[in-house]
Scaffold this active site. Structure first.
Site, PDB file in Angstrom:
ATOM      1  CG  ASP A 204      -1.785   1.350   1.452  1.00  0.00           C
ATOM      2  OD1 ASP A 204      -1.702   2.029   0.322  1.00  0.00           O
ATOM      3  OD2 ASP A 204      -2.466   1.252   2.404  1.00  0.00           O
TER       4      ASP A 204
ATOM      5  CE1 TYR B 260      -5.096   9.964 -12.231  1.00  0.00           C
ATOM      6  CE2 TYR B 260      -5.276  11.966 -13.681  1.00  0.00           C
ATOM      7  CZ  TYR B 260      -4.818  10.537 -13.507  1.00  0.00           C
ATOM      8  OH  TYR B 260      -4.047  10.023 -14.412  1.00  0.00           O
TER       9      TYR B 260
END
Length: 251
Positions: A60, A152
């Site tokens: 992660d 984003y």
């Protein structure tokens, strides 16, 4: 062949999409590839596919503990790290008014925090060897206004600026480490298909693509390969736009 022969490369988000193609191309050119992804099963399947002493890691990128563990595992197995491709990413379809603070922080934790942590933890291991090349995946979203991909685009803008700071710092400290960003346009990946709500298209690997057609993941992987190789020794702190002229076309 052999453009990155003998080098060790870590590709985050390496189990699918752009990352998977990066892994395949780097391995085909001689690198020992670490396929890093939250999907450990898919990462292992790709590592088995590409061979050449590849390794899979459940990773992660928003977790500093995972970065520490990844660097330790790479050093134990390979004793070095030459290439870092900070590729892991997520996308959220929402403009600034429809994005919650929780969503904004989630997107940035993966793509902004993840790239920061990658650079921070990879540089010391790279310095134990011969230095290396860091390739940070940004986007044309960092160069243009994409309202529907607000979080984003913000995260990719951070990657763009972070890259330049890392490149200059490494030079000032005398590290033999280059850092560049890649800015893809639309590429045919599962993430883009999901964001656009459509089925996959068959994109040819060769030939000139007409405007408006997504690129193939290999179009980005070949740029990553160039930046990872010693061929790009004089390319540092650069923004490599790979978009079939999208950013320079008038609306």
């Amino acid at each position: 062949m052999g453009r990155v022969e003998g080098k060790v490369a870590l590709v985050t988000g390496g189990a699918s999409g752009l990352g998977a193609e990066d892994c395949r191309v780097l391995a085909a050119e001689g690198a020992r590839v670490v396929v890093s992804d939250v999907n450990e099963k898919a990462a292992q399947a790709l590592a088995d596919e590409i061979g050449n002493d590849a390794m899979a890691l459940r990773h992660d990128v928003a977790s500093e503990e995972d970065w520490t563990a990844a660097m330790a595992a790479i050093e134990e197995r390979y004793r070095r790290l030459d290439i870092l491709v900070n590729n892991a990413g997520v996308v959220l379809n929402a403009d600034v008014e429809d994005t919650s603070l929780e969503q904004y922080r989630w997107v940035n934790s993966v793509m902004s925090d993840g790239v920061f942590l990658g650079c921070k933890h990879a540089i010391p291991l790279m310095n134990k060897g011969d230095g290396g090349s860091i390739v940070n995946m940004s986007s044309t979203g960092a160069l243009l206004g994409y309202p529907i991909f607000f979080a984003y685009s913000a995260a990719k803008g951070a990657v763009r600026a972070l890259t330049k700071s890392v490149a200059v710092m490494c030079q000032e400290k005398g590290y033999a480490i280059r850092c560049n960003s890649v800015h893809p346009g639309a590429i045919e990946t599962p993430m883009v298909q999901t964001a656009e709500g459509r089925e996959a298209r068959d994109i040819p690997v060769e030939g000139v693509l007409p405007p408006g057609t997504p690129g193939h993941p290999r179009d980005i992987a070949m740029m990553v390969l160039y930046l990872a190789s010693d061929e790009s020794r004089f390319v540092n702190g650069a923004e490599m736009v790979v978009d079939n002229a999208v950013t320079i076309r008038p609306f």
